[in-house]
Write a protein that holds these residues in place. Structure first.
Motif, short mmCIF file in Angstrom:
data_model
loop_
_atom_site.label_atom_id
_atom_site.label_comp_id
_atom_site.label_asym_id
_atom_site.label_seq_id
_atom_site.Cartn_x
_atom_site.Cartn_y
_atom_site.Cartn_z
N VAL A 409 0.84 -1.19 0.00
CA VAL A 409 0.00 0.00 0.00
C VAL A 409 0.87 1.25 0.00
O VAL A 409 0.62 2.20 -0.74
N ASN A 410 1.91 1.22 0.83
CA ASN A 410 2.76 2.40 0.91
C ASN A 410 3.59 2.59 -0.34
O ASN A 410 3.88 3.71 -0.73
N ALA A 411 3.99 1.47 -0.95
CA ALA A 411 4.82 1.60 -2.15
C ALA A 411 3.97 1.78 -3.40
O ALA A 411 4.48 2.15 -4.44
N ARG A 412 2.68 1.47 -3.28
CA ARG A 412 1.72 1.57 -4.39
C ARG A 412 2.06 0.62 -5.54
O ARG A 412 1.73 0.89 -6.69
N ILE A 413 2.80 -0.40 -5.23
CA ILE A 413 3.02 -1.43 -6.24
C ILE A 413 2.86 -2.77 -5.54
O ILE A 413 2.88 -2.84 -4.31
N ILE A 414 2.67 -3.81 -6.32
CA ILE A 414 2.62 -5.14 -5.73
C ILE A 414 4.06 -5.61 -5.56
O ILE A 414 4.77 -5.86 -6.54
N SER A 431 8.44 3.78 7.57
CA SER A 431 7.38 4.78 7.70
C SER A 431 7.18 5.50 6.38
O SER A 431 8.13 5.98 5.78
N PRO A 432 5.94 5.58 5.90
CA PRO A 432 5.69 6.30 4.65
C PRO A 432 5.66 7.81 4.85
O PRO A 432 5.56 8.55 3.89
N PHE A 433 5.74 8.25 6.11
CA PHE A 433 5.62 9.67 6.39
C PHE A 433 6.97 10.38 6.36
O PHE A 433 7.05 11.56 6.61
N VAL A 434 8.03 9.63 6.14
CA VAL A 434 9.36 10.22 6.22
C VAL A 434 9.86 10.53 4.81
O VAL A 434 9.74 9.71 3.91
N ASP A 435 10.38 11.73 4.67
CA ASP A 435 11.03 12.06 3.42
C ASP A 435 12.50 11.69 3.56
O ASP A 435 13.27 12.40 4.20
N ASN A 436 12.85 10.56 2.98
CA ASN A 436 14.19 10.02 3.23
C ASN A 436 15.28 10.97 2.78
O ASN A 436 16.30 11.12 3.45
N GLU A 437 15.06 11.62 1.64
CA GLU A 437 16.10 12.50 1.09
C GLU A 437 16.33 13.68 2.04
O GLU A 437 17.46 14.05 2.32
N ALA A 438 15.21 14.24 2.53
CA ALA A 438 15.34 15.37 3.43
C ALA A 438 16.02 14.95 4.72
O ALA A 438 16.76 15.72 5.34
N GLU A 439 15.72 13.73 5.11
CA GLU A 439 16.29 13.23 6.37
C GLU A 439 17.79 12.98 6.21
O GLU A 439 18.54 13.07 7.16
N GLY A 440 18.19 12.67 5.04
CA GLY A 440 19.62 12.48 4.78
C GLY A 440 20.05 11.04 4.91
O GLY A 440 21.22 10.73 4.73
N TYR A 441 19.12 10.16 5.25
CA TYR A 441 19.50 8.76 5.35
C TYR A 441 18.42 7.91 4.72
O TYR A 441 17.25 8.02 5.07
N VAL A 442 18.80 7.10 3.78
CA VAL A 442 17.84 6.25 3.11
C VAL A 442 18.10 4.81 3.53
O VAL A 442 19.16 4.26 3.27
N PRO A 443 17.15 4.20 4.22
CA PRO A 443 17.34 2.80 4.60
C PRO A 443 17.41 1.93 3.35
O PRO A 443 16.87 2.29 2.30
N ASP A 444 18.04 0.80 3.52
CA ASP A 444 18.27 -0.10 2.38
C ASP A 444 16.98 -0.48 1.70
O ASP A 444 16.86 -0.47 0.48
N TYR A 445 16.00 -0.83 2.54
CA TYR A 445 14.78 -1.37 1.97
C TYR A 445 14.03 -0.30 1.19
O TYR A 445 13.37 -0.60 0.19
N ALA A 446 14.16 0.95 1.65
CA ALA A 446 13.53 2.06 0.91
C ALA A 446 14.14 2.14 -0.48
O ALA A 446 13.45 2.36 -1.48
N GLU A 447 15.44 1.93 -0.52
CA GLU A 447 16.14 1.94 -1.80
C GLU A 447 15.60 0.84 -2.70
O GLU A 447 15.30 1.06 -3.89
#
Lengths: 600, 752
Positions: A409-414, A431-447
């Protein structure tokens, strides 16, 4: 003091005249403190900070206008009336005047909050904007046990449950849910209604503890207002999709505590029946369906819905005709789980999934009476299971953990189900509420998810691009009549040239930038070589870091103090953020190192 | 046996005697009391004590014994018990023929415990039945009297018989035996151990029936009817005479006034609508509150509503299954304990491998409550959130490339001094520099080659050196200790030399001042050096020497000199004079205006500007600094820079105001000296933090345009020694070069 009652010698203006402390306000309104609190909560009056706190720092200050606003409210009079009523009742009991008591008891003064709601939220959008807290609270109370001692009545808990289900049913029906996040505190949902992002928290469906150090009176007063607000909002929303409110539910499903499902069915039935028929459906089918629906509706209204094959009925009303006013996002959400059929195991959070899956276009059933279809149904594509092993396995379906749903649901893909299969530790839930780029750290799975998303969209994206081009060419053909190939070639040449020029320019710019940075050092080196006159040269060449620092410092010197402080504060904030990110990176490195050593 | 029968009779009597009693004038309630009494005795008082007995097992006897008020009663009743059983049995003969003898020897305490539920009740009930038949006393076997049974627990007997022999206790049956007995004999559950008499009693069928009835809450005997039909004893119909012959009172046949009043009141209330009899109508609670009109009215007439800020959205770390890097290690969690409470993270991430294992959040209600409190208790105000790029805060400065030339890199080092180089001065032509050091020497260097041309040993640490600004008068003023030396450096052509020699001649007689007054300064001829020199001997240490632009006057500063702190010496006339102004505070340095006869004196806080011709204070510049260390005048004379010991540099525009036009916080330590370039728009400051800053300081002739100040370069290279860094800086008179004197005994030349 209010303006019209100002004793001589009191101030007319300034902070003294504008602001009153809480005790002054209570005195002015001639109520007791608890009533004052109730009034403040219901009227939405909050303290305001005066520039100068005349009475001292440890007081709470209200704006006099706010207090007068409360004073002129009929609610104040109503509260007084209720007080006298209580006294009368007490007296009647004390005097053993049963007659009077009985008569009084039926005449309890009541008040309504609709006027207050309209006063506080003149527009519907305002109400939606402030709905976050309301929904969170209503959902929390829906999960709380009733407690006689604290005046938490069963009736209210049920009402909260009802309201929350109605809200969820609306959101699911209109596919407005956007993000879901399972946290330790509960499940966060974010929906977008009329352009307002509404986030609410529902506690996990477990027994909640009621702590003692909480003033439930305050919470219940808030809840009173919130219940009313949510009910009115629900009314408006239901009204907007032309469904009657309050909904009438199938009593059998209600008895089985499947209110949400009952509601969704109610909604489906109603919206379908109210929608004008005129789509490209086969007429006979349409007729049949309508017949069915009217039957269903009738049955519902008469509270005697036969309980045979609710799944089939649901299926009948399920396929929705395309709504024109739906935006892109909603369409995307609606089609996420399309053509998928889910079955929930006993151990998964049913309420949440029953809400989420239909909101994204899936069909769902569960293991209980009243469910639309059974576990043995061959058309089930996914079964949601949250147990270490699965005994009996249907080969036609996939067994996944509930987190898969939320991540999809959060990724909007299957997402691929490999990581979420039974018995595996699922990948981290982000968390879908976090802007990873703004935060400066992108977790692996987000990638990983990002790559998958890109891959998914690439599959689709090139298609429209090529189509467009194809479309464009014939258009040009039509307009110009003749294919001017030479012209086209020229244009292409031009474009290429421009591109090269642009690139050159960029390169130059880049060079210049670098040059500006390193010029000093280069000159330094030149000078050094020139001045090689046998002198001792232990002086180190100033490193680049130093130069960068210096240039940063330079501009800081000329700044005014205020701006400099601001900049420094910003830098501190940045540093803190960076420190957090560094900590995460370090932890990650450590854990990776630990893993690799283990593997060895 | 007799007794029982009697009792039965009493019952019947009671039942039958109602009408009689009523006839006798008593009320039915009275007659009922007979029955109540009967039940009271047994039920309420004794029952309690007996229950206790049974529960406390062996010690139970104390319970019965402890009922002091009915001490005798208790005894006798106990006795009756055994008696009664027999009587009951005999009673029940008609139902069942078999009479069972009490097999006293066999039964045990344990057995009693096994079915004590049964026995306890049955016994108590039996007591209840017999409670008021205390007349016929069958002596009990036990003769210990009304003492707690416990006292005899360890004894082998339970009293003495008539002959004075001990009445022995029976052997106890052990548990196994009891169990076996219960297994063998199906009737065993009827057997009860009588603790007091130490014998086993067997309940008869009748007795058990009795107990059952009592348990059901019925009367113990089946024949008893608790609710007999009421038979009125008084019959009026047949009577000949009325009971009373009094006439009927009036109130019996006229309507009541008070009732009428009450009715009138109700009627009025009904009419006025105060009392509504019909139920209030149920209205639909919810309706379309906002209507369908999207642009409805605004909230007017009130203060602006400030919506509460939305709660913070959760980050990755709040997930039930965050990635591993979000979970703090145990050491980190422990280290949180060392933090201040307000710094401590409120939420510690945890990882659950499945959704099923996530527990309920214990602070859910508390969090919600906190939010409620925030909503109605805390101040709300609009706060501007600065969402600006930090880069945009930085002022737009012209590119440094456009402001070239300026000193950038170290080109030369002049080495030779053994102590910190305290002061340097450039010769007017720019060919030479002089440097004075703390080791008591003054050296002259050729600028371009770095060659040391000459060394004078002064003997005392040199504090200041200063070239005469005229190129034809290459005289060097050196401040060392209390002396100021004016030395002929021996440069320049023959003519100049002669002129200089002439200038540097002091008549002994002309020691200045009148005989009665202490001279301000003594002018002395110095013979120590090979060149001609004059010594100006002050009475306190001189810290700085400054030449007038014409080269004839020079001013000296002796901070401790009080009224003679700042002196102006005229070389040609060998005169010394005080300045005719009062100083406020300790003087730090003094400078001549580069073109006009204006004199700047800086004290620790302020700069005072005097007109020397008019003998007047022109201006007072308020630096706002803590301690001024140095001052320099722009060559055009309208701008002044002031360095301070707190590392701040102030730029004053004299035409603008007496406040600094700009204050630059550039150095982290004391600024030791500041300098303007004579022709280029450059100025510099040097500090104890081993750096020298070069600035671009453009002053426009247009009055409307403020001076442009751009920091250009940070010059490093000097090494800290004894906490001191760069002690002096001077620009080359013609080239954009900067000389710096360091505490590391090196003089450096920075070129563009």
């Amino acid at each position: 003091m209010p303006k019209h009652y100002r004793p001589p010698g009191k101030k007319k203006e300034g902070n003294v005249a504008k602001y009153v402390t809480r005790s002054q306000a209570v005195k002015l309104l001639q109520v007791n403190l608890s009533t004052f609190r109730r009034l403040c909560i219901l009227k939405g009056v909050f303290p305001r900070e005066p520039k100068k706190k005349v009475k001292g720092n440890h007081h709470t200050y209200y704006h006099l206008k706010d207090i007068m606003f409360v004073k002129h409210d009929p609610l104040l009079e109503k509260f007084r009336e209720m007080r006298t009523y209580d006294k009368k009742l007490k007296k009647a009991v004390a005097k053993k005047n049963k007659d009077l008591y009985e008569r009084l008891r039926t005449r309890k003064p009541t008040y309504t909050l609709d006027r207050l709601i309209l006063e506080r939220y003149p527009k519907f959008a305002d109400a939606l904007r402030d709905l976050d807290d309301c929904l969170s609270m209503v959902h929390l109370f829906a999960a709380l046990p009733a407690l006689e001692r604290e005046n938490i009545e069963v009736k209210r808990i049920h009402n909260c449950r009802k309201l929350s289900h109605e809200w969820q049913a609306y959101i699911a029906r209109t596919h407005k849910l956007r993000k879901v996040f399972i946290s330790v505190k509960g499940i966060y949902y974010q929906a977008e209604v009329e352009g307002q992002k509404i986030t609410w928290l529902t506690p996990h469906a477990l027994q909640q503890v009621l702590p003692d150090d909480v003033d439930y009176n305050v919470m219940l007063t808030f809840l009173e207002f919130y219940e009313t607000l949510v009910a009115f909002v629900n009314f408006k929303l239901y009204h907007s999709i032309s469904v009657k409110y309050p909904p009438i539910l199938d009593p059998q499903l209600e008895a089985l505590a499947e209110e949400l499902y009952a509601l969704s069915r109610y909604l489906d039935a109603n919206t379908r029946s109210s929608r004008p028929s005129g789509s490209n459906q086969v007429e006979s089918q349409e007729n049949e369906k309508q017949h069915d629906e009217s039957d269903l509706r009738l049955a519902q209204l008469q509270h005697q819905l036969p309980h045979n094959e609710p799944g089939a009925l649901m299926h009948l009303v399920e396929d929705a005709a395309g709504e024109d006013e739906e935006d892109e996002d909603t369409k995307e959400c609606e089609n996420l789980f399309k053509d998928m059929k889910f079955f929930l195991g006993r151990e998964v959070p049913r309420e949440s999934l029953l809400f989420v899956i239909p909101a994204f276009g899936g069909i769902v059933s569960w293991e209980r009476d009243g469910a639309p279809f059974r576990e043995a149904d061959q058309s089930i594509t996914h079964q949601i299971v949250d147990r270490p092993t699965q005994g009996h396995i249907f080969l036609s379906r996939e067994y996944v953990q509930p987190q898969w749903i939320y991540d999809c649901v959060n990724a909007r893909i299957i997402l691929p189900t490999e990581g979420y299969l039974v018995g595996r530790v699922p990948p981290p839930h982000l968390s879908p509420f976090v802007d990873n780029e703004a935060e400066g750290y992108v977790p692996d799975y987000a990638e990983t998810i990002k790559h998958l998303q890109a891959a998914a969209s690439n599959e689709v994206l090139p298609m429209p691009g090529t189509v467009k081009e194809d479309l464009e060419d014939p258009q040009r053909l039509l307009v110009e009549g003749i294919i001017d190939r030479a012209e086209a070639n020229e244009a292409a040449e031009k474009k290429r040239k421009m591109a090269t020029l642009e690139k050159q320019y960029h390169d130059e710019l880049k060079l210049e930038l670098e040059g500006a940075q390193y010029s000093s050092s280069m000159i330094n080196q030149n000078m050094e070589s020139n001045a090689a006159s046998g002198e001792a040269r232990e002086k180190p060449v100033p490193d680049l870091q130093q130069i960068a620092d210096d240039s940063a410092n330079m501009s800081k010197i000329v700044m005014s103090r205020k701006k400099r402080r601001l900049l420094e504060a910003m830098e501190i904030g940045k540093k803190r953020k960076q420190a957090n990110v560094d900590l995460l990176k370090e932890r990650k490195k450590k854990s990776e190192a630990g893993q690799s050593s283990k593997e060895k | 046996m007799k007794k029982h029968e009697e009792e039965e009779k009493v019952y019947e009597e009671g039942a039958r005697s109602y009408p009689e009693a009523l006839n006798g004038g008593g009320s039915p309630v009275d007659s009922g009391s007979d029955y109540e009494d009967y039940s009271d005795d047994g039920d309420s008082e004794d029952y309690g004590s007996w229950e206790e007995d049974a529960e406390s097992g062996e010690e139970g006897a104390t319970g019965s014994g402890s009922d002091q008020d009915e001490s005798e009663d208790g005894n006798s009743e106990e006795f009756e018990l055994s008696e009664e059983t027999q009587s009951g049995e005999s009673d029940s003969q008609e139902h069942k023929g078999s009479v069972k003898t009490n097999n006293k020897g066999k039964l045990s305490n344990d057995h009693a415990q096994i079915d004590d539920g049964e026995s306890e009740i049955s016994e108590s009930d039996r007591r209840a039945e017999e409670s008021d038949s205390s007349e016929d006393e069958v002596p009990s076997r036990n003769t210990i009297g009304d003492v707690p049974l416990e006292w005899y627990r360890d004894e082998g007997h339970i009293g003495y018989d008539v002959k004075g022999k001990k009445i022995k206790k029976k052997e106890r049956q052990d548990k196994l035996d009891a169990f076996l007995a219960s297994a063998d004999d199906s009737k065993n559950w009827r057997k009860i151990h009588d603790e007091y008499n130490d014998e086993v009693v067997e309940l008869t069928k009748d007795e058990t029936r009795l107990i059952r009835r009592l348990l059901k809450g019925k009367a113990p005997h089946s024949g008893f009817d608790p609710y007999p039909d009421y038979v009125d004893f008084f019959k009026w119909d047949d009577a000949k005479h009325p009971l009373s012959n009094a006439p009927e009172p009036k109130r019996r046949f006229i309507p009541s006034k008070w009732e009428a009043k009450k009715v009138a009141k109700y009627v009025r209330a009904l009419r006025e609508g105060l009392i509504k009899l019909d139920k209030p109508k149920e209205e639909p609670r919810f309706y379309n509150l906002w209507g369908d009109d999207p642009n409805s009215k605004d909230r007017a007439g009130h203060l602006a509503y400030i919506p509460a800020p939305k709660p913070k959205l959760p980050g990755h770390e709040e997930s039930y299954n965050p990635s591993l890097e979000y979970i703090p290690t145990q050491e980190e969690i422990n280290s949180y304990q060392l933090m201040y409470e307000e710094d401590r993270p409120k939420f510690i991430p945890r990882r659950y491998t499945s959704l099923k294992s996530v527990p309920a959040y214990e602070n859910a209600v508390n969090d919600s409550f906190e939010r409620c409190m925030d909503l109605y208790m805390s101040y709300r105000a609009w706060k501007k959130r600065l969402n600006i790029d930090p880069e945009s805060l930085k002022p737009k400065l012209p590119s440094r490339k456009d402001l070239k030339p300026y000193p950038v890199t170290c080109y030369l080092e002049y080495r030779g001094h053994e102590g910190a180089v305290v002061s340097i001065s450039t010769e007017a032509s720019g060919q030479w520099i002089a440097s004075g050091s703390a080791d008591g020497t003054v050296r002259i260097w050729e600028v371009e080659t770095g060659r040391c041309r000459g060394v004078w040993t002064i003997g005392e640490p040199v504090l200041c050196v200063s070239w005469n600004p005229l190129s034809e008068l290459p005289i060097l003023a050196i401040a060392a200790g209390q002396d100021v030396l004016l030395i002929n450096t021996g440069m320049g052509n023959e003519e100049d030399q002669e002129k200089i020699k002439e200038l540097l001649q002091v008549e002994i007689s002309g020691t200045a001042g009148d005989s009665d007054e202490q001279p301000l300064v003594s002018w002395l001829q110095d013979d120590r050096h090979k060149h001609e020199a004059i010594i100006l001997r002050h009475f306190k240490t001189v810290t700085s020497v400054e030449w007038h632009r014409k080269g004839d006057y020079l001013s000296t500063v002796t901070p401790a000199g009080e009224s003679r702190a700042i002196l102006i010496h005229q070389l040609s006339k060998k005169i010394t004079q005080k300045i005719p102004f009062k100083l406020h505070g300790l003087p730090v340095s003094s400078v001549f205006h580069p073109s006009r006869s204006i004199f700047f004196v800086s004290t620790k806080k302020n700069i005072r500007v005097y007109d020397l011709l008019k003998h007047k204070l022109i201006k007072k510049l308020e630096t706002g600094l803590r301690e001024v260390s140095s001052i320099a005048i722009h060559p055009q004379g309208d701008n002044v820079i002031v360095g301070s010991r707190e590392g701040k540099l102030c730029w004053f525009d004299m035409d603008l105001s007496s406040q600094p036009y700009k204050t630059l916080q550039c150095h982290s330590k004391d600024i030791t000296n500041v300098a303007f370039h004579r022709s280029y728009p450059l100025f510099a400051s040097c500090s104890d933090d081993c750096t020298a800053y070069v600035f671009h300081g453009m002053v426009y002739s247009d009055f409307n345009q403020n001076p442009l100040i751009v920091p250009l370069e940070i010059l490093r290279g000097h090494v800290n020694s004894n906490g001191r860094g760069v002690l002096d800086c001077k620009f080359h008179p013609r080239q954009p070069w900067l000389f710096t004197a360091g505490a590391d005994s090196v003089v450096r030349l920075y070129c563009h």
